[in-house]
Design a protein around this motif. Structure first.
Motif, PDB file in Angstrom:
ATOM      1  N   ARG A  41     -37.201  -3.009  43.953  1.00 40.53           N
ATOM      2  CA  ARG A  41     -36.704  -4.284  43.436  1.00 40.53           C
ATOM      3  C   ARG A  41     -36.883  -4.295  41.929  1.00 40.53           C
ATOM      4  NH1 ARG A  41     -39.201  -5.920  48.332  1.00 40.53           N
ATOM      5  NH2 ARG A  41     -37.785  -7.029  49.738  1.00 40.53           N
ATOM      6  N   LYS A  69     -46.226 -17.767  47.568  1.00 36.54           N
ATOM      7  CA  LYS A  69     -45.134 -18.427  48.269  1.00 36.54           C
ATOM      8  C   LYS A  69     -43.806 -17.697  48.038  1.00 36.54           C
ATOM      9  CE  LYS A  69     -46.770 -23.187  48.710  1.00 36.54           C
ATOM     10  NZ  LYS A  69     -46.548 -24.606  48.328  1.00 36.54           N
ATOM     11  N   GLN A  70     -43.704 -17.021  46.898  1.00 36.93           N
ATOM     12  CA  GLN A  70     -42.489 -16.264  46.578  1.00 36.93           C
ATOM     13  C   GLN A  70     -42.503 -14.861  47.166  1.00 36.93           C
ATOM     14  OE1 GLN A  70     -42.449 -16.505  42.293  1.00 36.93           O
ATOM     15  NE2 GLN A  70     -41.640 -18.586  42.263  1.00 36.93           N
ATOM     16  N   GLY A  71     -43.579 -14.511  47.861  1.00 40.15           N
ATOM     17  CA  GLY A  71     -43.606 -13.232  48.553  1.00 40.15           C
ATOM     18  C   GLY A  71     -44.705 -12.275  48.165  1.00 40.15           C
ATOM     19  N   ALA A  72     -45.476 -12.595  47.124  1.00 40.29           N
ATOM     20  CA  ALA A  72     -46.583 -11.722  46.735  1.00 40.29           C
ATOM     21  C   ALA A  72     -47.669 -11.748  47.807  1.00 40.29           C
ATOM     22  CB  ALA A  72     -47.171 -12.169  45.398  1.00 40.29           C
ATOM     23  N   SER A  73     -48.423 -10.657  47.900  1.00 39.38           N
ATOM     24  CA  SER A  73     -49.521 -10.548  48.865  1.00 39.38           C
ATOM     25  C   SER A  73     -50.840 -10.418  48.117  1.00 39.38           C
ATOM     26  CB  SER A  73     -49.321  -9.330  49.764  1.00 39.38           C
ATOM     27  OG  SER A  73     -48.086  -9.397  50.451  1.00 39.38           O
ATOM     28  N   GLU A  92     -39.160 -14.025  40.417  1.00 42.43           N
ATOM     29  CA  GLU A  92     -39.269 -14.391  41.833  1.00 42.43           C
ATOM     30  C   GLU A  92     -38.666 -13.327  42.743  1.00 42.43           C
ATOM     31  OE1 GLU A  92     -37.931 -18.062  44.823  1.00 42.43           O
ATOM     32  OE2 GLU A  92     -37.768 -18.275  42.633  1.00 42.43           O
ATOM     33  N   ASN A 120     -41.988  -0.091  50.885  1.00 39.15           N
ATOM     34  CA  ASN A 120     -41.284  -1.098  50.093  1.00 39.15           C
ATOM     35  C   ASN A 120     -39.969  -0.575  49.519  1.00 39.15           C
ATOM     36  OD1 ASN A 120     -43.413  -2.785  50.531  1.00 39.15           O
ATOM     37  ND2 ASN A 120     -43.935  -3.093  48.380  1.00 39.15           N
ATOM     38  N   MET A 141     -41.174 -10.532  43.688  1.00 37.23           N
ATOM     39  CA  MET A 141     -42.525 -10.894  44.107  1.00 37.23           C
ATOM     40  C   MET A 141     -42.944 -10.230  45.419  1.00 37.23           C
ATOM     41  SD  MET A 141     -44.550 -12.603  42.226  1.00 37.23           S
ATOM     42  CE  MET A 141     -44.346 -13.133  40.523  1.00 37.23           C
ATOM     43  N   LYS A 142     -41.998  -9.868  46.260  1.00 42.33           N
ATOM     44  CA  LYS A 142     -42.358  -9.196  47.511  1.00 42.33           C
ATOM     45  C   LYS A 142     -42.937  -7.810  47.263  1.00 42.33           C
ATOM     46  CE  LYS A 142     -39.164 -11.681  50.533  1.00 42.33           C
ATOM     47  NZ  LYS A 142     -38.009 -11.582  51.469  1.00 42.33           N
ATOM     48  N   ASN A 143     -42.746  -7.294  46.066  1.00 43.91           N
ATOM     49  CA  ASN A 143     -43.318  -5.996  45.705  1.00 43.91           C
ATOM     50  C   ASN A 143     -44.557  -6.135  44.828  1.00 43.91           C
ATOM     51  OD1 ASN A 143     -41.205  -4.879  47.101  1.00 43.91           O
ATOM     52  ND2 ASN A 143     -40.563  -3.506  45.466  1.00 43.91           N
ATOM     53  N   ARG A 160     -49.786   0.485  51.023  1.00 42.59           N
ATOM     54  CA  ARG A 160     -49.013  -0.703  51.362  1.00 42.59           C
ATOM     55  C   ARG A 160     -47.643  -0.708  50.689  1.00 42.59           C
ATOM     56  NH1 ARG A 160     -52.322  -6.238  51.600  1.00 42.59           N
ATOM     57  NH2 ARG A 160     -50.156  -6.826  51.985  1.00 42.59           N
TER      58      ARG A 160
END
Length: 306
Positions: free
Chosen positions: A193, A165-169, A125, A190, A128-130, A186
């Protein structure tokens, strides 16, 4: 340990076989990695290509898919884990992970869902933004159908909703270099992480089978064994009731294939949990396990400071 290049963007490209990973990398880097034959390098497990974008060096890593026809799921997870561990120990920072999915697929089958569960546990989790989920093969599907599938993938927990929802795109990839380079761009802003599997292997000193991804794969393999056993029992019952020779021959052949598939899954479970040649068997016996070098000379050559 000083990293080879602290400013490098190391991006892992993942997804099922045939999703377009190698073509994507070639579009971005102008490379000539061979398409359609899996992952090739000095270890036959990983290949890399590099380029410069906005004065920043980018290295794309072609990772094996869990549906690879030449390797078992346990072997693929082991190779990915070893690579991630070595990268982390050498401070080679994975700045992003791309997961490719064919929008042309009419349905997302059980194997694909299982593979994405493994992918989620590898990333964790916190990373996930990456993660960028990239849908491919848009040229093979009607726009309206593709858009409906895209919406379903993003909004159903059975598919990618939890990760998002955890930050993935999620983004679309068209089959051309401009679209591929846009996807990579994109990741430029970043921050780094660490992936969950890296923390487990390095900080917690776990072996691959002891990680959360290893636990998920073990559950998947046990479920596969149970399913094949049920299929075999059903086929044996059909064979006892059947009197037509041609139909009996067909059932026997199907039973033979199911038996072979069950043996394959059992071998995979042994590899993961410590059967003949398995990792945990050696650890329990007190032997030292040597890691294969997955970061081959190609990776080192790319990462060396100029």
């Amino acid at each position: 340990m000083t990293p080879y290049n602290a400013d490098i963007k190391l991006i892992a490209v993942t997804g099922p076989t045939g999703a377009g990973k190698t073509t994507f990398i070639n579009h971005v880097c102008g490379s000539n990695l061979k398409v359609g034959t899996g992952l090739r390098s000095c270890t036959a497990n990983i290949d890399v290509a590099s380029c410069t974008m906005d004065d920043q060096k980018i290295v794309l890593i072609d990772t094996p898919g869990f549906d690879d026809t030449s390797k078992s799921q346990a072997e693929v997870l082991d190779d990915i884990g070893k690579f991630l561990k070595q990268a982390d120990e050498r401070e080679l920072k994975v700045s992003g992970v791309i997961y490719m999915h064919r929008i042309s697929d009419r349905r997302v089958g059980g194997i694909a869902r299982e593979n994405f569960r493994l992918f989620e546990k590898i990333c964790g989790e916190g990373a996930m933004k990456n993660v960028l989920i990239v849908t491919t093969m848009w040229e093979d599907v009607d726009e309206r159908i593709g858009q409906a599938r895209e919406q379903e993938l993003a909004t159903k927990s059975l598919f990618f909703q939890t990760a998002m929802k955890q930050g993935a795109s999620m983004d679309r990839l068209q089959n051309n270099p401009d679209s591929a380079k846009w996807v990579v761009s994109r990741f430029l802003p970043n921050p780094y992480r660490r992936l969950q599997m890296q923390r487990e292997l390095v900080d917690e000193n776990k072996q691959v089978p002891e990680t959360e991804a290893g636990g998920i794969l073990s559950d998947i393999l046990k479920q596969q064994q149970e399913r094949h056993q049920r299929e075999m029992n059903k086929l044996r019952e059909e064979l006892q009731r059947e009197s037509d020779r041609a139909e009996m021959s067909r059932i026997r052949e199907e039973l033979r294939r199911t038996k072979e598939e069950l043996r394959r899954v059992k071998r995979d479970e042994e590899k993961l949990q410590g059967g003949a040649g398995g990792i945990l068997r050696f650890l329990r016996a007190g032997y030292r396990v040597e890691y294969r070098v997955l970061l081959c000379w190609k990776v080192y050559r790319i990462l060396e400071p100029q």
